[in-house]
Design a protein around this motif. Structure first.
Motif, mmCIF file in Angstrom:
data_model
loop_
_atom_site.group_PDB
_atom_site.id
_atom_site.type_symbol
_atom_site.label_atom_id
_atom_site.label_comp_id
_atom_site.label_asym_id
_atom_site.label_seq_id
_atom_site.Cartn_x
_atom_site.Cartn_y
_atom_site.Cartn_z
ATOM 1 N N SER A 136 0.763 -1.380 0.099
ATOM 2 C CA SER A 136 0.226 0.093 0.043
ATOM 3 C C SER A 136 0.991 1.336 0.142
ATOM 4 O O SER A 136 0.783 2.108 -0.835
ATOM 5 C CB SER A 136 -1.042 -0.042 1.331
ATOM 6 N N LEU A 137 1.612 1.453 0.999
ATOM 7 C CA LEU A 137 2.476 2.631 1.275
ATOM 8 C C LEU A 137 3.226 3.014 0.194
ATOM 9 O O LEU A 137 3.272 4.207 -0.640
ATOM 10 C CB LEU A 137 2.864 2.933 2.578
ATOM 11 N N TYR A 138 4.258 2.140 0.048
ATOM 12 C CA TYR A 138 5.534 2.237 -0.934
ATOM 13 C C TYR A 138 4.734 2.452 -2.398
ATOM 14 O O TYR A 138 5.361 3.317 -3.289
ATOM 15 C CB TYR A 138 6.368 1.100 -0.961
ATOM 16 N N PRO A 139 4.029 1.517 -3.005
ATOM 17 C CA PRO A 139 3.423 1.750 -4.204
ATOM 18 C C PRO A 139 2.836 3.434 -4.352
ATOM 19 O O PRO A 139 2.967 3.787 -5.553
ATOM 20 C CB PRO A 139 2.306 0.634 -4.438
ATOM 21 N N SER A 140 2.032 3.823 -3.261
ATOM 22 C CA SER A 140 1.563 5.091 -3.389
ATOM 23 C C SER A 140 2.850 6.063 -3.472
ATOM 24 O O SER A 140 2.633 6.920 -4.391
ATOM 25 C CB SER A 140 0.602 5.197 -2.142
ATOM 26 N N TRP A 141 3.677 5.988 -2.974
ATOM 27 C CA TRP A 141 4.772 7.051 -2.994
ATOM 28 C C TRP A 141 5.450 6.648 -4.281
ATOM 29 O O TRP A 141 5.750 7.785 -4.864
ATOM 30 C CB TRP A 141 5.922 6.300 -1.930
ATOM 31 N N SER A 142 5.500 5.412 -4.688
ATOM 32 C CA SER A 142 5.993 5.416 -6.124
ATOM 33 C C SER A 142 5.251 6.115 -7.261
ATOM 34 O O SER A 142 5.750 6.676 -8.272
ATOM 35 C CB SER A 142 6.039 3.934 -6.308
ATOM 36 N N ARG A 143 3.767 5.979 -7.153
ATOM 37 C CA ARG A 143 2.904 6.672 -8.102
ATOM 38 C C ARG A 143 3.299 8.103 -8.105
ATOM 39 O O ARG A 143 3.438 8.840 -9.174
ATOM 40 C CB ARG A 143 1.676 6.224 -7.862
ATOM 41 N N ARG A 144 3.333 8.765 -7.093
ATOM 42 C CA ARG A 144 3.312 10.220 -6.774
ATOM 43 C C ARG A 144 4.972 10.710 -7.330
ATOM 44 O O ARG A 144 5.156 11.467 -8.031
ATOM 45 C CB ARG A 144 3.212 10.744 -5.316
ATOM 46 N N THR A 145 5.911 9.714 -7.225
ATOM 47 C CA THR A 145 7.191 10.012 -7.689
ATOM 48 C C THR A 145 7.269 10.109 -9.054
ATOM 49 O O THR A 145 7.900 10.746 -9.717
ATOM 50 C CB THR A 145 8.438 8.802 -6.977
ATOM 51 N N GLU A 146 6.795 8.910 -9.841
ATOM 52 C CA GLU A 146 6.835 8.694 -11.029
ATOM 53 C C GLU A 146 5.877 9.932 -11.841
ATOM 54 O O GLU A 146 6.413 10.660 -12.934
ATOM 55 C CB GLU A 146 5.671 7.661 -11.460
ATOM 56 N N VAL A 147 4.789 10.500 -11.199
ATOM 57 C CA VAL A 147 4.116 11.570 -11.849
ATOM 58 C C VAL A 147 4.889 13.032 -11.768
ATOM 59 O O VAL A 147 5.060 13.808 -12.552
ATOM 60 C CB VAL A 147 2.943 11.940 -10.912
ATOM 61 N N LEU A 148 5.615 13.163 -10.647
ATOM 62 C CA LEU A 148 6.500 14.390 -10.328
ATOM 63 C C LEU A 148 7.557 14.180 -11.432
ATOM 64 O O LEU A 148 7.860 15.496 -11.824
ATOM 65 C CB LEU A 148 6.777 14.533 -9.059
ATOM 66 N N THR A 149 8.292 13.010 -11.402
ATOM 67 C CA THR A 149 9.428 12.931 -12.310
ATOM 68 C C THR A 149 9.073 13.205 -13.778
ATOM 69 O O THR A 149 9.795 14.036 -14.373
ATOM 70 C CB THR A 149 10.138 11.514 -12.316
ATOM 71 N N TYR A 150 7.917 12.722 -14.295
ATOM 72 C CA TYR A 150 7.387 12.930 -15.711
ATOM 73 C C TYR A 150 7.263 14.541 -16.034
ATOM 74 O O TYR A 150 7.318 14.916 -16.897
ATOM 75 C CB TYR A 150 6.065 12.114 -15.940
ATOM 76 N N CYS A 151 6.292 15.150 -15.017
ATOM 77 C CA CYS A 151 5.888 16.277 -15.151
ATOM 78 C C CYS A 151 7.225 17.347 -15.188
ATOM 79 O O CYS A 151 7.383 18.458 -15.875
ATOM 80 C CB CYS A 151 5.026 16.903 -14.060
ATOM 81 N N ALA A 152 8.266 16.944 -14.193
ATOM 82 C CA ALA A 152 9.446 17.715 -14.369
ATOM 83 C C ALA A 152 10.022 17.794 -15.736
ATOM 84 O O ALA A 152 10.842 18.790 -16.090
ATOM 85 C CB ALA A 152 10.428 17.029 -13.279
ATOM 86 N N ILE A 153 10.057 16.689 -16.413
ATOM 87 C CA ILE A 153 10.758 16.402 -17.630
ATOM 88 C C ILE A 153 9.881 17.440 -18.513
ATOM 89 O O ILE A 153 10.468 18.108 -19.361
ATOM 90 C CB ILE A 153 10.679 14.941 -18.360
ATOM 91 N N VAL A 154 8.560 17.367 -18.540
ATOM 92 C CA VAL A 154 7.726 18.172 -19.243
ATOM 93 C C VAL A 154 8.036 19.474 -19.270
ATOM 94 O O VAL A 154 7.953 20.345 -20.115
ATOM 95 C CB VAL A 154 6.363 17.864 -19.100
ATOM 96 N N ALA A 155 8.102 20.034 -17.958
ATOM 97 C CA ALA A 155 8.197 21.472 -17.541
ATOM 98 C C ALA A 155 9.809 21.827 -18.281
ATOM 99 O O ALA A 155 9.873 23.215 -18.551
ATOM 100 C CB ALA A 155 8.440 21.660 -16.051
ATOM 101 N N THR A 156 10.720 20.919 -18.473
ATOM 102 C CA THR A 156 11.979 21.378 -19.073
ATOM 103 C C THR A 156 12.207 21.118 -20.676
ATOM 104 O O THR A 156 13.207 21.113 -21.067
ATOM 105 C CB THR A 156 13.199 20.751 -18.476
#
Length: 213
Positions: free
Chosen positions: A100-120
């Protein structure tokens, strides 16, 4: 390895969300479909992060309470101060963290990493890019006389949507650090061995390595 995000597609729903999720994952924590449009819709991005945190980190104490059984009453211990919380068996806590917890953290990390790439990444489809460029060019032509007008030298250029997104990602990453640290302190307090003294980053990285192997 992350690949550069594709060029922004034509009309599409930036809030389209994938319905696939693990059995222990709330529908509010489902992984969104990652597209540049999802990221640029910063209110949607922030809402996903808020809902994800609310279903895991914000309710961590309540969730841990459901994992431990109340102690049996022992009259001989009434004169001894009892802990205000119950410790959780190691195997039970491990299952909760990995399912439960780690997969939830992983999903948020994945989203933020992707959006950081989009932003640059290049953003030729920014609908406001031309207007912002013209405004910046017009500012260069302005005659500034602060003696006659103290405010004439002030100019606050509008940010492009990529710049706005970069700021949101930066802020949300800071929030994520604080949230995970707070969650981990609660978990350590309920663990039989204090999570072996590991930080949340160490435990999370260990889980990622074991999950990918």
């Amino acid at each position: 390895m992350w690949k550069a995000p594709p060029q922004e597609p034509g009309p599409a729903d930036p809030q389209r969300v994938s319905t696939s999720r693990s059995p222990m994952t709330s529908s509010n924590d489902a992984s969104p479909t990652l597209t540049p449009q999802f990221c640029f819709a910063t209110s949607t991005l922030k809402e996903f992060l808020r809902l994800s945190r609310s279903t895991t980190d914000d309710t961590i104490a309540q969730q841990l309470n459901t994992l431990s059984h109340p102690p049996t009453f022992d009259p001989s211990t009434t004169s001894t101060r009892q802990p205000s919380h119950r410790l959780i068996p190691t195997s039970t806590l491990h299952t909760f963290l990995t399912a439960s917890l780690y997969p939830s953290w992983s999903r948020r990390t994945e989203v933020l990493t992707y959006c950081a790439i989009v932003a640059t990444s290049p953003d030729p489809n920014d609908p406001d890019a031309e207007a912002i460029s013209k405004a910046n060019e017009a500012d260069k032509q302005r005659i500034v006389n602060e003696r006659l007008d103290p405010y004439s030298g002030r100019y606050f250029p509008r940010e492009t949507r990529a710049e706005v997104l970069a700021g949101v990602v930066r802020n949300e990453r800071g929030v994520e650090e604080i949230v995970r640290e707070r969650t981990w302190e609660v978990i350590k307090g309920r663990s039989l061995d204090g999570m072996s003294g590991m930080t949340w980053k160490q435990a999370y990285e260990e889980w990622k390595k074991s999950s990918s192997s």
